[in-house]
Design an enzyme around this catalytic site. Structure first.
Site, PDB file in Angstrom:
ATOM      1  N   ASP A 120       0.711  -1.279   0.126  1.00  0.00           N
ATOM      2  CA  ASP A 120       0.036  -0.118   0.000  1.00  0.00           C
ATOM      3  C   ASP A 120       0.940   1.423   0.088  1.00  0.00           C
ATOM      4  OD1 ASP A 120      -2.117   1.808   0.205  1.00  0.00           O
ATOM      5  OD2 ASP A 120      -2.225   1.711   2.466  1.00  0.00           O
ATOM      6  N   GLU A 121       1.184   1.937  -1.121  1.00  0.00           N
ATOM      7  CA  GLU A 121       2.029   2.989  -1.430  1.00  0.00           C
ATOM      8  C   GLU A 121       3.428   2.628  -0.801  1.00  0.00           C
ATOM      9  OE1 GLU A 121       0.199   6.499   0.328  1.00  0.00           O
ATOM     10  OE2 GLU A 121      -1.076   6.836  -1.495  1.00  0.00           O
ATOM     11  N   PRO A 122       4.055   1.536  -1.311  1.00  0.00           N
ATOM     12  CA  PRO A 122       5.364   1.379  -0.443  1.00  0.00           C
ATOM     13  C   PRO A 122       6.239   2.176  -1.171  1.00  0.00           C
ATOM     14  CG  PRO A 122       4.721  -0.062  -2.392  1.00  0.00           C
ATOM     15  CD  PRO A 122       3.494   0.726  -2.048  1.00  0.00           C
TER      16      PRO A 122
END
Length: 481
Positions: A120-122
């Site tokens: 998740d949005e790394p």
């Protein structure tokens, strides 16, 4: 002879057209479950179906949620949490187990999984290099596991990318590029996505662009005609979304992926927690944005090529969502936490109004207030204690309950704690300062909630609340109470 062959020519033409241009401009929603008292999954699926929503993006693989979506004919994106990326990168067996435990068994139950979101949005800059170095390796291992499970042809892997992963120092979209620290990994990711014909998932937030950037006006963020346009050579930008989108288009082009399809993984406008986070602004933004996407006008760098799919952030408010970036984070929902529409919007139901969740089960109509007949010299301390483990984000500056006078704001804090703890009598004690009432104390736009009745609410209490509430506590200590 020609007339006899015409149907086959048409069929061939349609087949070629569909393979060359798979654009469907579908609208879906993000369904997050960071709530202390979540709406039951079966109710959420009813809400999705009654509002014509055919695509949903999840942040995990919650079994109750996946089971509720089985047989619903709703296309689903499931999420792999950032915390798993390192182990998935280093071990194929971990990836194989994840696919077996979280995917394989649901396909036979009629669950339509379209994408697996790796992280998740790394690439978000706040994480530094904590996650993104493991993204591609994790994706490759899961892809191999899918192949072994004979599922590779049924689901695609994607990586939700935050809008801060690409930038333009000049503010001009034509100068867009990926951040230097993620360049190498991004290049590897783009090769992986191209190989498997997967789109690029990007999260774009005109609200955050406005909230964090004094050079972006509210009118520009809200698609208003009164906004001052931006010039980039011969191209004109009339709104913040097109500006961000084309900055990504330029970044993809610079990385050699100028033709890659784009999916908007998250976009929305919050309705509380900040001065500009209102239902009226949210309605204007969402209405204008959806009209823009459905018009197929595209952007200056991709005319007539809108994103192939768009996922709104989000379906429901979530009172356990981290507020590290702002108190508004808990109010992205088109619907309130209990499934009631905040404003009207066409999500797929056509000209009809949004349909609210039906037969919602609440706790009793009771609230916890401060007892004005007691010595209130210690009330502020008690309120601070309540807010350290309950949701007081609506009391923050610019929010819906900011203007509550003392001790009304004390009562709000007490009630928030009381509802979080399932209206237990001892949760409205506060050293003898609490008083339970059956008269709704809500004032104007400030809603004193009654929580949902849910048997599994206790499992949703999260220890990080004490950390994410820090910004509110600092304000409270500074004189808010």
């Amino acid at each position: 002879m020609a007339s006899e062959n015409l149907p086959w020519i048409l069929i061939l033409f349609l087949a070629i057209s569909s393979s060359v241009s798979p654009r469907i401009e579908a609208i879906g929603v993000n369904w997050g479950t960071a709530a202390s008292h979540p709406l039951p999954p079966s109710k959420v699926v009813e809400l999705l179906k009654s509002n014509g929503i055919t695509k949903v993006k999840l942040f995990d693989t919650n079994p109750d949620v996946l089971e509720s979506l089985s047989g619903s004919n709703i296309d689903v994106t499931v999420g792999v949490p950032n915390s798993m990326l390192r182990s998935l990168n280093s071990s194929f067996k971990v990836a194989q187990s994840w696919v077996h435990d979280n995917l394989a068994r649901y396909f036979s139950d009629g669950l339509r999984i379209e994408y697996i979101a790796i992280g998740d949005e790394p690439f978000n800059h706040v994480y530094g290099d904590q996650f993104f170095p493991f993204v591609v390796g994790a994706a490759e291992n899961i892809q191999t596991a899918l192949t072994k499970a004979k599922l590779a042809g049924r689901v695609k892997l994607v990586v939700p990318c935050s809008f801060d992963a690409f930038q333009s120092e000049s503010g001009l979209p034509s100068k867009g590029h990926f951040r230097a620290d993620v360049n190498r990994t991004m290049s590897e990711l783009l090769k992986f996505l191209t190989k498997h014909q997967s789109p690029f998932f990007v999260n774009i937030s005109p609200f955050l662009s406005y909230h964090n950037n004094k050079n972006i006006s509210l009118d520009f963020a809200l698609f208003k005609e009164t906004a001052r346009p931006r010039k980039d050579s011969r191209r004109t930008y009339k709104n913040s979304f097109d500006l961000s989108y084309d900055t990504l288009v330029s970044a993809l082009s610079s990385a050699g992926s100028d033709k890659m399809d784009i999916v908007i993984g998250q976009i929305g406008w919050p309705t509380d927690g900040a001065a500009s986070a209102t239902s009226s602004n949210a309605q204007v933004f969402m209405k204008k944005f959806l009209e823009h996407v459905r018009s197929r006008s595209g952007t200056p760098l991709r005319p007539k090529e809108p994103p192939i799919e768009t996922y709104i952030l989000s379906l429901l408010d979530e009172d356990n969502r981290s507020i590290a970036t702002g108190n508004f984070e808990r109010y992205w929902g088109v619907f309130t936490f209990d499934g009631q529409a905040k404003y009207q919007l066409d999500l797929g139901q056509g000209s009809r109004k949004l349909v609210n969740a039906q037969n919602v089960q609440y706790l009793s109509s009771k609230w916890c207030l401060v007892n004005n007949n007691q010595n209130l010299s210690n009330a502020t301390t008690r309120a601070l204690e309540a807010c350290s483990s309950a949701d007081c984000s609506a009391l923050s500056p610019g929010a819906s309950c900011f203007n509550l006078s003392w001790p009304g704001n004390i009562s709000y804090a007490f009630n928030s704690y009381y509802q979080q703890h399932d209206q237990r009598v001892d949760s409205c004690d506060f050293g003898g300062l609490g008083l339970i009432t059956t008269v709704d104390p809500s004032v104007g736009t400030c809603r004193f909630i009654v929580q949902l009745s849910t048997s599994n609410s206790a499992s949703f209490f999260i220890s990080h609340w004490r950390i994410t509430a820090a910004s509110i506590l600092l304000w409270l200590v500074g004189g808010g109470f």
